[in-house]
Motif scaffolding. Structure first.
Motif, PDB file in Angstrom:
ATOM      1  N   ASP A  72       0.878  -1.157   0.000  1.00  0.00           N
ATOM      2  CA  ASP A  72       0.000   0.000   0.000  1.00  0.00           C
ATOM      3  C   ASP A  72       0.918   1.209   0.000  1.00  0.00           C
ATOM      4  OD1 ASP A  72      -1.698   2.137   0.516  1.00  0.00           O
ATOM      5  OD2 ASP A  72      -2.959   1.005   1.889  1.00  0.00           O
ATOM      6  N   ASN A  73       1.170   1.761  -1.170  1.00  0.00           N
ATOM      7  CA  ASN A  73       2.122   2.860  -1.292  1.00  0.00           C
ATOM      8  C   ASN A  73       1.688   4.100  -0.517  1.00  0.00           C
ATOM      9  OD1 ASN A  73       2.772   1.917  -4.717  1.00  0.00           O
ATOM     10  ND2 ASN A  73       3.987   1.438  -2.897  1.00  0.00           N
ATOM     11  N   ALA A  74       0.391   4.332  -0.438  1.00  0.00           N
ATOM     12  CA  ALA A  74      -0.111   5.489   0.290  1.00  0.00           C
ATOM     13  C   ALA A  74       0.229   5.405   1.773  1.00  0.00           C
ATOM     14  CB  ALA A  74      -1.614   5.628   0.103  1.00  0.00           C
ATOM     15  N   LYS A  75       0.286   4.183   2.304  1.00  0.00           N
ATOM     16  CA  LYS A  75       0.611   3.970   3.715  1.00  0.00           C
ATOM     17  C   LYS A  75       2.064   3.580   3.931  1.00  0.00           C
ATOM     18  CE  LYS A  75      -4.055   2.495   5.046  1.00  0.00           C
ATOM     19  NZ  LYS A  75      -4.864   1.403   5.656  1.00  0.00           N
ATOM     20  N   SER A  76       2.836   3.488   2.847  1.00  0.00           N
ATOM     21  CA  SER A  76       4.243   3.069   2.906  1.00  0.00           C
ATOM     22  C   SER A  76       4.383   1.759   3.668  1.00  0.00           C
ATOM     23  CB  SER A  76       5.098   4.161   3.556  1.00  0.00           C
ATOM     24  OG  SER A  76       5.027   5.364   2.823  1.00  0.00           O
ATOM     25  N   THR A  77       3.504   0.808   3.365  1.00  0.00           N
ATOM     26  CA  THR A  77       3.447  -0.444   4.097  1.00  0.00           C
ATOM     27  C   THR A  77       3.399  -1.629   3.139  1.00  0.00           C
ATOM     28  OG1 THR A  77       2.289   0.602   5.948  1.00  0.00           O
ATOM     29  CG2 THR A  77       2.160  -1.789   5.793  1.00  0.00           C
ATOM     30  N   VAL A  78       4.123  -2.682   3.488  1.00  0.00           N
ATOM     31  CA  VAL A  78       4.111  -3.932   2.749  1.00  0.00           C
ATOM     32  C   VAL A  78       3.564  -5.020   3.658  1.00  0.00           C
ATOM     33  CG1 VAL A  78       5.547  -5.703   1.658  1.00  0.00           C
ATOM     34  CG2 VAL A  78       5.977  -3.297   1.202  1.00  0.00           C
ATOM     35  N   TYR A  79       2.783  -5.933   3.084  1.00  0.00           N
ATOM     36  CA  TYR A  79       2.150  -6.993   3.848  1.00  0.00           C
ATOM     37  C   TYR A  79       2.576  -8.357   3.327  1.00  0.00           C
ATOM     38  CZ  TYR A  79      -0.965  -3.090   4.919  1.00  0.00           C
ATOM     39  OH  TYR A  79      -1.468  -1.870   5.288  1.00  0.00           O
ATOM     40  N   LEU A  80       2.499  -9.339   4.206  1.00  0.00           N
ATOM     41  CA  LEU A  80       2.689 -10.729   3.816  1.00  0.00           C
ATOM     42  C   LEU A  80       1.542 -11.529   4.408  1.00  0.00           C
ATOM     43  CD1 LEU A  80       4.602 -12.709   2.320  1.00  0.00           C
ATOM     44  CD2 LEU A  80       5.583 -13.247   4.563  1.00  0.00           C
ATOM     45  N   GLN A  81       0.596 -11.919   3.553  1.00  0.00           N
ATOM     46  CA  GLN A  81      -0.519 -12.747   3.972  1.00  0.00           C
ATOM     47  C   GLN A  81      -0.099 -14.206   3.870  1.00  0.00           C
ATOM     48  OE1 GLN A  81      -3.853 -11.800   5.085  1.00  0.00           O
ATOM     49  NE2 GLN A  81      -3.619 -13.932   5.728  1.00  0.00           N
ATOM     50  N   MET A  82      -0.168 -14.917   4.973  1.00  0.00           N
ATOM     51  CA  MET A  82       0.265 -16.305   5.031  1.00  0.00           C
ATOM     52  C   MET A  82      -0.926 -17.184   5.403  1.00  0.00           C
ATOM     53  SD  MET A  82       3.913 -15.844   7.033  1.00  0.00           S
ATOM     54  CE  MET A  82       3.098 -15.289   8.543  1.00  0.00           C
ATOM     55  N   ILE A  83      -1.209 -18.182   4.568  1.00  0.00           N
ATOM     56  CA  ILE A  83      -2.272 -19.134   4.846  1.00  0.00           C
ATOM     57  C   ILE A  83      -1.706 -20.548   4.812  1.00  0.00           C
ATOM     58  CG2 ILE A  83      -4.017 -17.602   3.869  1.00  0.00           C
ATOM     59  CD1 ILE A  83      -4.113 -19.478   1.422  1.00  0.00           C
TER      60      ILE A  83
END
Length: 121
Positions: A72-83
């Protein structure tokens, strides 16, 4: 000049899910790629997933189909969804950023402090 802070780790049973977050601050406009690495006790630090500023992704074979990296570039955040987590996924997960800064485009790399993910059987 880039600071990274991970969150979202914890203890989960096999088959469960977790979402990790990595918030970047500082010279965020200089970041070209961001990635997640993991390191288990006694093991080397291995790449898990990578994403470019343009949204192109790459995954290590053991996590393909189970993990998803997003940004999310607007929030300067990267996520890792793990299932569908497995005990073999147990490790400290680190956020990484790479880019170039200054008028001479000097390369840099930054690491977060890490967040523990433990998958029990």
């Amino acid at each position: 000049q880039v600071q990274l802070v991970e969150s979202g780790g914890g203890l989960v049973q096999a088959g469960g899910s977790l979402r990790l977050s990595c918030a970047a601050s500082g010279n965020i406009f200089s970041i070209a790629t961001m990635a997640w690495y993991r390191q288990a006790p006694g093991k080397q630090r291995d790449l898990v997933a990578r994403i470019t500023r343009g949204g192109i992704t790459n995954y290590a074979d053991p996590v393909k189909g189970r993990f998803t990296i997003s940004s999310d570039n607007a929030k300067s955040t990267v996520y890792l969804q793990m299932i569908s987590l497995k005990p073999e996924d147990t490790a400290v997960y680190y956020c990484n950023a790479n880019g170039y800064s200054g008028i001479y485009s000097r390369p840099f790399g930054s690491w977060g402090q890490g967040t523990q993910v433990t998958v029990s059987s």
